[in-house]
Scaffold this active site. Structure first.
Site, PDB file in Angstrom:
ATOM      1  N   TYR A 105      21.150  28.211  14.940  1.00 54.15           N
ATOM      2  CA  TYR A 105      20.275  29.283  14.488  1.00 54.15           C
ATOM      3  C   TYR A 105      19.420  29.663  15.675  1.00 54.15           C
ATOM      4  CZ  TYR A 105      16.533  31.679  11.955  1.00 54.15           C
ATOM      5  OH  TYR A 105      15.597  32.593  11.538  1.00 54.15           O
ATOM      6  N   ASP A 146      23.955  32.049  13.405  1.00 58.20           N
ATOM      7  CA  ASP A 146      23.157  33.275  13.502  1.00 58.20           C
ATOM      8  C   ASP A 146      22.622  33.320  14.926  1.00 58.20           C
ATOM      9  OD1 ASP A 146      21.314  35.271  13.480  1.00 58.20           O
ATOM     10  OD2 ASP A 146      20.158  34.510  11.776  1.00 58.20           O
ATOM     11  N   HIS A 247      22.049  37.984   5.089  1.00 56.29           N
ATOM     12  CA  HIS A 247      23.257  37.815   5.907  1.00 56.29           C
ATOM     13  C   HIS A 247      24.459  37.565   5.007  1.00 56.29           C
ATOM     14  CE1 HIS A 247      21.143  36.852   9.863  1.00 56.29           C
ATOM     15  NE2 HIS A 247      20.154  36.738   9.001  1.00 56.29           N
TER      16      HIS A 247
END
Length: 256
Positions: A105, A146, A247
């Site tokens: 992330y 991500d 997302h």
DNA sequence: ATGGCTATCACGGATAGA
């Protein structure tokens, strides 16, 4: 073997949506981001009931990542090397069926020009070093997650809206490109060379309804794994549900 | 657009996200 990445934006708030998706998509391995809970608070039982083993790296309120797998997870590792003072839970790594799976992330970095953006760039440099280490080992791996990076103009429905944003600044994209220049393959782009596809749509401004999205969730395959890539799709279905994450999952299939 | 939604922590409103 199916490998997925999904920023779920709270595993607790998203639990039924995530479990529904796992039941239908049946990934062998998935990396989840923004679980937003401490490791001990992860809803372990519900995932194990679907046949998943878990490697969770959480923290209170923010961030938090997990690696879930239908197969044994070997050599588990949490945290990205290179800064002992970094307390943010953003990185997890484990080997599944001979593939080193890295779940990340990457910091958002906004607003640019602040220590938050400096942290993002430093974090990307650390990720670059980790990729170099894994490449030197010569075994297949994937860095999924991500990335908070819009790689190119065509990865945004409205690229002009992102000028000056930490996700799209040149320094950000340059560092992302440094990863691909190491030899990593953006799986979705490689298999959909002329397509338009997004993985995030803001909750605000009817972004989903207008398909005003950006592609910031990526699966970067090492050369050994890229040779085995068969498909890579963005599954838009979960984004259209009630109580959706902002997302949606990206899923790659690799030959065994 | 001055980010006009959402989640967390904690029970109002700040903080963070992208």
């Amino acid at each position: 073997m199916r490998i997925a990445t999904w920023n779920v934006n709270s595993v607790k708030a998203r639990l039924s949506n995530v479990l529904d998706w796992l039941r239908s998509a049946e990934p062998d391995v998935a990396v989840l981001q923004e679980i937003k809970c401490e490791t001990e608070a992860f809803p372990r039982f519900e995932f194990e009931a679907l046949g998943y083993r878990l490697l969770v790296h959480g923290q209170k309120s923010y961030n938090g990542v997990a690696l879930i797998s239908k197969h044994p997870i070997e050599d588990p590792m949490t945290g990205l090397e290179g800064d002992d003072g970094d307390a943010q839970a953003r990185y997890v790594e484990g080997t599944v069926k001979g593939v080193r799976v890295c779940g990340l992330y990457l910091p958002n970095g906004n607003p640019a020009g602040t220590e938050k953006y400096d942290y993002k760039l430093a974090w990307m440099d650390r990720l670059h070093r980790r990729a170099g280490t894994l490449l030197a080992a010569g075994r297949p791996f994937v860095m999924g997650g991500d990335f908070n990076v819009i790689p190119e103009e065509r990865d945004a429905a409205d690229p002009h809206a992102w000028v000056g944003d930490a996700l799209f600044l040149l320094e950000t994209r340059r560092r992302y490109r440094a990863l691909t220049h190491l030899g990593l393959t953006d799986s979705w782009r490689a298999l959909n060379p002329t397509a338009t596809g997004y993985s995030f749509w803001d909750y605000q401004g009817q972004a989903w309804q207008a398909d005003n999205g950006i592609r910031i969730d990526h699966l970067l395959a090492s050369p050994e794994l890229a040779d085995r890539l068969e498909t890579c799709v963005i599954d838009r279905e979960p984004r259209g549900r009630d109580k959706a994450s902002d997302h949606t999952p990206v899923v790659a299939t690799v030959s065994e």
